[in-house]
Design a protein around this motif. Structure first.
Motif, mmCIF file in Angstrom:
data_model
loop_
_atom_site.group_PDB
_atom_site.id
_atom_site.type_symbol
_atom_site.label_atom_id
_atom_site.label_comp_id
_atom_site.label_asym_id
_atom_site.label_seq_id
_atom_site.Cartn_x
_atom_site.Cartn_y
_atom_site.Cartn_z
ATOM 1 N N ASN A 3 44.801 26.930 45.015
ATOM 2 C CA ASN A 3 44.301 27.937 44.075
ATOM 3 C C ASN A 3 42.850 28.268 44.394
ATOM 4 O OD1 ASN A 3 46.252 28.551 41.671
ATOM 5 N ND2 ASN A 3 46.514 26.371 42.107
ATOM 6 N N LYS A 36 47.318 30.894 45.938
ATOM 7 C CA LYS A 36 47.225 31.705 44.727
ATOM 8 C C LYS A 36 45.783 32.161 44.575
ATOM 9 C CE LYS A 36 48.371 33.522 40.739
ATOM 10 N NZ LYS A 36 49.205 34.743 40.680
ATOM 11 N N HIS A 38 42.792 34.188 42.516
ATOM 12 C CA HIS A 38 42.365 34.654 41.196
ATOM 13 C C HIS A 38 41.020 35.368 41.346
ATOM 14 C CE1 HIS A 38 45.272 31.783 39.344
ATOM 15 N NE2 HIS A 38 44.902 31.016 40.351
ATOM 16 N N THR A 59 41.983 37.415 36.037
ATOM 17 C CA THR A 59 42.116 36.107 35.384
ATOM 18 C C THR A 59 40.945 35.878 34.435
ATOM 19 O OG1 THR A 59 43.108 35.264 37.441
ATOM 20 C CG2 THR A 59 42.473 33.643 35.785
ATOM 21 N N ARG A 65 41.937 27.780 33.096
ATOM 22 C CA ARG A 65 42.094 28.488 34.365
ATOM 23 C C ARG A 65 41.212 27.876 35.454
ATOM 24 N NH1 ARG A 65 46.531 31.955 34.579
ATOM 25 N NH2 ARG A 65 46.660 33.162 32.655
ATOM 26 N N ASN A 68 42.132 24.491 37.125
ATOM 27 C CA ASN A 68 43.241 24.463 38.075
ATOM 28 C C ASN A 68 42.837 24.919 39.475
ATOM 29 O OD1 ASN A 68 45.212 23.533 36.263
ATOM 30 N ND2 ASN A 68 45.555 25.592 35.469
ATOM 31 N N LEU A 69 41.579 25.306 39.633
ATOM 32 C CA LEU A 69 41.145 25.818 40.924
ATOM 33 C C LEU A 69 40.862 24.693 41.919
ATOM 34 C CD1 LEU A 69 38.601 28.597 39.824
ATOM 35 C CD2 LEU A 69 40.938 28.926 40.652
#
Length: 309
Positions: A3, A36, A38, A59, A65, A68-69
Motif C-alpha cells: 500500500n 494499491k 492512494h 482517500t 487509512r 495501513n500504508l
C-alpha cells in the motif's frame, strides 16, 4: 500487496508524481493486485499541480487509512509554499510513529526535515532547496544525488529520481521478477531521463564527470585547472579538450557558471547576506561577485528575488 500513499501539496510536481504512478500501474499489469495506490490531500480536496492540472485525492486522511500504508510519499514542487502548517506536522509525526516508510519527491524532503524526521538520514532534494534544508535540518546529510533510500526514508529530487525510487521500492517490496519486468517494459521510455552526467550531452566520459564532481564539491575555494587535472590523472590540455569536445565550453567558464548558479540558489533560498554568498561561492570581493553576476544573469545580485525562508 503493498500500500503506497501520495500526499499531494499545492503545486506539486506532476511529472514526478506520474513517473511514480507509471511504475506502480505497470507493476499491477505485470502482477494484478500487487500494489494499491492512494492519493491524499488536506480535507480530501482537489490539488493543483505545477502544470496547472488539478488532481483530486481518492482517500481520506484518517488514522485507519494511513495505518495501513507501507509508504507515504510527500509530493511537492518548485512553487509549493515552503511553510509547515500544523496539520502537516501532526500528520508526519503520526506516520513516523507507525511502521510506515516516508518519502519525498522534488523538495518533499524539506517537509520531512522541518518536522525533524530526517535527523541522521541521507536524502535527495532538488538543488534549489538544498541550502534551505541544510539550514532547517542540520543533522541531515543533504546529498547531490537524485534518489536516496536510507532505511525507511526514500527521497528523489527529479522525475528521473522518482522513477528509479519506485523501481527500487518494487525490488524491496515485491518479487524481484516483477521489478525486472516493470523495468524492462518502461526502460525505453525512461532512457531519456537516465542520469549519465549533470549535462545534456550524453557523451560525457568518466574522467570529465570526475572533474565536474570536484568542481561542485569545491565552490567555496575553487581549484585551479592544474589541480583538477592532477586529481583525475589528466593533463591540463586534456581537461580543456574534454570540456570543449563534450560540453562545448572551456572548463574555467563552466566552473564560473557553476559558482554563479549556486550563488543564485543561495540568494533565493537562504537568509545569507550577499557578501556571505559571494564568499561561499569563491569570490574574493563583493564588487567582483556583483560584476560577474550581472554579466551572467543580466542584473546585480541585489535585485535577485528571495523566496520566503
Amino acid at each position: 500487496m503493498s500500500n503506497i500513499g501520495f500526499l499531494l501539496l499545492d503545486n506539486f510536481s506532476l511529472t514526478c508524481f506520474t513517473q511514480c504512478l507509471d511504475v506502480l500501474v505497470t507493476a499491477n499489469h505485470v502482477r494484478p493486485g500487487s500494489i494499491k495506490v492512494h492519493t491524499f490531500s488536506l480535507n480530501s480536496s482537489e490539488v493543483m499541480s505545477d502544470l496547472g492540472i488539478p488532481i483530486r485525492s481518492d482517500t481520506p486522511l484518517t488514522d485507519i487509512r494511513i495505518a495501513n500504508l507501507d509508504l507515504m510519499v510527500i509530493c511537492s514542487g518548485m512553487r509549493t509554499p515552503r511553510t509547515m502548517p500544523n496539520w502537516l506536522t501532526t500528520l508526519l509525526h503520526k506516520l513516523a510513529s507507525l511502521p510506515v516508510a516516508l518519502g519525498g519527491l522534488w523538495n518533499g524532503a524539506w517537509y520531512l526535515g522541518k518536522a525533524g524526521l530526517l535527523d541522521g538520514y541521507r536524502c535527495a532534494i532538488h538543488a534549489d532547496q538544498r541550502t534551505a534544508l541544510a539550514e532547517y535540518s542540520p543533522n541531515t546529510t543533504v546529498t547531490l544525488d537524485t534518489v536516496v533510500i536510507d532505511r525507511d526514508r526514500l527521497t528523489a529530487s527529479t522525475p528521473a529520481g522518482a522513477f528509479h525510487l519506485m523501481i527500487k521500492w518494487l525490488y524491496s517490496a515485491l518479487d524481484y521478477k516483477v521489478a525486472d519486468a516493470v523495468f524492462d517494459v518502461l526502460d525505453y521510455d525512461q532512457s531519456r531521463f537516465r542520469k549519465t552526467a549533470d549535462t545534456p550531452n550524453q557523451t560525457v566520459t568518466a574522467p570529465l564527470r570526475e572533474v565536474i564532481t570536484l568542481m561542485k564539491s569545491n565552490l567555496e575555494e575553487p581549484l585551479g585547472l592544474d589541480h583538477l587535472a592532477q586529481c583525475v590523472k589528466l593533463s591540463r590540455r586534456q581537461v580543456q579538450r574534454f570540456f570543449q569536445a563534450q560540453i562545448g565550453t572551456p572548463p574555467q567558464k563552466y566552473y564560473l557558471e557553476l559558482r554563479l548558479t549556486e550563488a543564485q540558489r543561495l540568494i533565493q533560498n537562504s537568509r545569507f547576506a550577499i557578501i556571505d554568498v559571494a564568499i561561499a561561492c569563491g569570490f574574493v570581493s563583493a564588487g567582483h561577485f556583483s560584476r560577474r553576476y550581472s554579466a551572467y544573469f543580466g542584473y546585480p545580485p541585489s535585485r535577485e528575488s528571495r523566496h520566503d525562508v
